[in-house]
Design a protein around this motif. Structure first.
Motif, PDB file in Angstrom:
ATOM      1  N   THR A 140       0.815  -1.222   0.000  1.00  0.00           N
ATOM      2  CA  THR A 140       0.000   0.000   0.000  1.00  0.00           C
ATOM      3  C   THR A 140       0.845   1.267   0.000  1.00  0.00           C
ATOM      4  O   THR A 140       0.418   2.286  -0.533  1.00  0.00           O
ATOM      5  CB  THR A 140      -0.955   0.027   1.208  1.00  0.00           C
ATOM      6  OG1 THR A 140      -0.207  -0.169   2.398  1.00  0.00           O
ATOM      7  CG2 THR A 140      -2.015  -1.037   1.090  1.00  0.00           C
ATOM      8  N   GLU A 141       2.030   1.196   0.572  1.00  0.00           N
ATOM      9  CA  GLU A 141       2.899   2.386   0.557  1.00  0.00           C
ATOM     10  C   GLU A 141       3.285   2.744  -0.880  1.00  0.00           C
ATOM     11  O   GLU A 141       3.397   3.922  -1.216  1.00  0.00           O
ATOM     12  CB  GLU A 141       4.144   2.164   1.419  1.00  0.00           C
ATOM     13  CG  GLU A 141       3.842   2.025   2.907  1.00  0.00           C
ATOM     14  CD  GLU A 141       3.027   3.179   3.463  1.00  0.00           C
ATOM     15  OE1 GLU A 141       3.387   4.351   3.236  1.00  0.00           O
ATOM     16  OE2 GLU A 141       2.003   2.906   4.120  1.00  0.00           O
ATOM     17  N   LYS A 180       0.268   4.446  -2.402  1.00  0.00           N
ATOM     18  CA  LYS A 180       0.179   5.829  -1.904  1.00  0.00           C
ATOM     19  C   LYS A 180       1.195   6.725  -2.611  1.00  0.00           C
ATOM     20  O   LYS A 180       0.877   7.871  -2.955  1.00  0.00           O
ATOM     21  CB  LYS A 180       0.429   5.878  -0.397  1.00  0.00           C
ATOM     22  CG  LYS A 180      -0.700   5.338   0.433  1.00  0.00           C
ATOM     23  CD  LYS A 180      -0.310   5.492   1.896  1.00  0.00           C
ATOM     24  CE  LYS A 180      -1.188   4.747   2.820  1.00  0.00           C
ATOM     25  NZ  LYS A 180      -0.740   4.870   4.218  1.00  0.00           N
ATOM     26  N   ALA A 239      -0.068   7.632  -5.948  1.00  0.00           N
ATOM     27  CA  ALA A 239      -1.207   8.557  -5.906  1.00  0.00           C
ATOM     28  C   ALA A 239      -0.859   9.919  -5.322  1.00  0.00           C
ATOM     29  O   ALA A 239      -1.739  10.770  -5.184  1.00  0.00           O
ATOM     30  CB  ALA A 239      -2.337   7.926  -5.107  1.00  0.00           C
ATOM     31  N   ARG A 240       0.396  10.145  -5.015  1.00  0.00           N
ATOM     32  CA  ARG A 240       0.785  11.355  -4.275  1.00  0.00           C
ATOM     33  C   ARG A 240       0.428  12.662  -4.983  1.00  0.00           C
ATOM     34  O   ARG A 240       0.265  13.691  -4.337  1.00  0.00           O
ATOM     35  CB  ARG A 240       2.284  11.324  -3.971  1.00  0.00           C
ATOM     36  CG  ARG A 240       3.172  11.510  -5.197  1.00  0.00           C
ATOM     37  CD  ARG A 240       4.625  11.201  -4.905  1.00  0.00           C
ATOM     38  NE  ARG A 240       5.484  11.379  -6.055  1.00  0.00           N
ATOM     39  CZ  ARG A 240       5.634  10.498  -7.048  1.00  0.00           C
ATOM     40  NH1 ARG A 240       4.960   9.363  -7.019  1.00  0.00           N
ATOM     41  NH2 ARG A 240       6.437  10.745  -8.059  1.00  0.00           N
ATOM     42  N   ASN A 300      -4.355  14.686  -4.458  1.00  0.00           N
ATOM     43  CA  ASN A 300      -4.674  14.743  -3.030  1.00  0.00           C
ATOM     44  C   ASN A 300      -5.926  13.953  -2.682  1.00  0.00           C
ATOM     45  O   ASN A 300      -5.954  13.244  -1.672  1.00  0.00           O
ATOM     46  CB  ASN A 300      -4.825  16.197  -2.573  1.00  0.00           C
ATOM     47  CG  ASN A 300      -3.497  16.918  -2.539  1.00  0.00           C
ATOM     48  OD1 ASN A 300      -2.456  16.295  -2.359  1.00  0.00           O
ATOM     49  ND2 ASN A 300      -3.531  18.232  -2.719  1.00  0.00           N
ATOM     50  N   LEU A 320      -5.136  10.202  -2.963  1.00  0.00           N
ATOM     51  CA  LEU A 320      -4.256   9.813  -1.858  1.00  0.00           C
ATOM     52  C   LEU A 320      -5.045   9.727  -0.553  1.00  0.00           C
ATOM     53  O   LEU A 320      -4.887   8.777   0.217  1.00  0.00           O
ATOM     54  CB  LEU A 320      -3.094  10.800  -1.720  1.00  0.00           C
ATOM     55  CG  LEU A 320      -2.093  10.510  -0.610  1.00  0.00           C
ATOM     56  CD1 LEU A 320      -1.455   9.138  -0.787  1.00  0.00           C
ATOM     57  CD2 LEU A 320      -1.017  11.595  -0.584  1.00  0.00           C
ATOM     58  N   LYS A 321      -5.910  10.701  -0.318  1.00  0.00           N
ATOM     59  CA  LYS A 321      -6.747  10.695   0.893  1.00  0.00           C
ATOM     60  C   LYS A 321      -7.642   9.457   0.907  1.00  0.00           C
ATOM     61  O   LYS A 321      -7.761   8.772   1.927  1.00  0.00           O
ATOM     62  CB  LYS A 321      -7.592  11.969   0.946  1.00  0.00           C
ATOM     63  CG  LYS A 321      -8.451  12.077   2.174  1.00  0.00           C
ATOM     64  CD  LYS A 321      -9.282  13.343   2.161  1.00  0.00           C
ATOM     65  CE  LYS A 321     -10.205  13.349   3.359  1.00  0.00           C
ATOM     66  NZ  LYS A 321     -11.248  14.346   3.267  1.00  0.00           N
ATOM     67  N   ILE A 337      -7.235   6.545  -0.696  1.00  0.00           N
ATOM     68  CA  ILE A 337      -6.423   5.331  -0.525  1.00  0.00           C
ATOM     69  C   ILE A 337      -5.970   5.194   0.920  1.00  0.00           C
ATOM     70  O   ILE A 337      -5.994   4.099   1.487  1.00  0.00           O
ATOM     71  CB  ILE A 337      -5.223   5.336  -1.495  1.00  0.00           C
ATOM     72  CG1 ILE A 337      -5.723   5.124  -2.926  1.00  0.00           C
ATOM     73  CG2 ILE A 337      -4.201   4.272  -1.124  1.00  0.00           C
ATOM     74  CD1 ILE A 337      -4.673   5.341  -3.990  1.00  0.00           C
ATOM     75  N   THR A 338      -5.576   6.295   1.529  1.00  0.00           N
ATOM     76  CA  THR A 338      -5.145   6.273   2.934  1.00  0.00           C
ATOM     77  C   THR A 338      -6.294   5.845   3.841  1.00  0.00           C
ATOM     78  O   THR A 338      -6.107   5.027   4.747  1.00  0.00           O
ATOM     79  CB  THR A 338      -4.607   7.658   3.347  1.00  0.00           C
ATOM     80  OG1 THR A 338      -3.508   7.992   2.483  1.00  0.00           O
ATOM     81  CG2 THR A 338      -4.139   7.671   4.782  1.00  0.00           C
ATOM     82  N   ASN A 380      -6.918   2.157   3.383  1.00  0.00           N
ATOM     83  CA  ASN A 380      -5.822   1.428   4.018  1.00  0.00           C
ATOM     84  C   ASN A 380      -6.016   1.372   5.537  1.00  0.00           C
ATOM     85  O   ASN A 380      -5.828   0.328   6.159  1.00  0.00           O
ATOM     86  CB  ASN A 380      -4.488   2.074   3.660  1.00  0.00           C
ATOM     87  CG  ASN A 380      -3.309   1.278   4.137  1.00  0.00           C
ATOM     88  OD1 ASN A 380      -3.305   0.056   4.069  1.00  0.00           O
ATOM     89  ND2 ASN A 380      -2.288   1.972   4.612  1.00  0.00           N
TER      90      ASN A 380
END
Length: 139
Positions: A80-81, A84, A87-88, A91, A94-95, A97-98, A101
């Motif tokens: 997952t890192e 992320k 997807a950086r 925003n 990324l939000k 996916i975070t 996760n």
């Protein structure tokens, strides 16, 4: 003989790639139909084909990037890192996916806790050999 095997392998790879492209095209077509019915604005077949091709190529690029991120971290598995990191630049993505996760991590923790509790309960409920009414049979 070796050239024949390589040719067959190449054909299989091409066939697999064509099936993936067809699946992407089908999915993009369905999504475009949904949007078209919602917005009352139809998509041309050429537009759907173009969106499908761009989507497929972008997915290929994503896969290559994810593989490189994992390799850079000296891993053979994408995690997952890596996603992320990919997807950086978006925003909102990324939000999302975070959050997913974190939800998965919480779910896994809860599942492990339940499993541990169940295991402990089974151990408590198992009958100790000294406690059981053992009947000896005399010969």
């Amino acid at each position: 003989m070796m050239e024949e095997e390589e040719g067959t392998e190449e054909q299989q790879r091409f066939s697999y790639q064509q099936r993936l492209k067809a699946a992407v095209h089908y999915t993009v077509g369905r999504l475009c139909e949904e949007v078209a019915s919602d917005k009352e604005m139809p998509f041309s077949k050429q537009t759907i084909a173009a969106i499908s091709e761009v989507t497929f190529r972008q997915c290929e690029n994503f896969a290559k990037d994810l593989e490189m991120f994992a390799r850079h971290a000296k891993r053979s598995t994408i995690n997952t890192e890596d996603v992320k990191l990919l997807a950086r630049r978006s925003n909102s993505l990324l939000k999302y996916i975070t959050e997913i996760n974190e939800d998965l991590a919480q779910f896994n923790l809860e599942r492990k806790a339940k499993k541990k509790k169940k295991s402990e309960d089974e151990n408590k409920n198992s009958v100790e050999p000294g406690e059981a009414g053992v009947v000896e049979i005399e010969n």
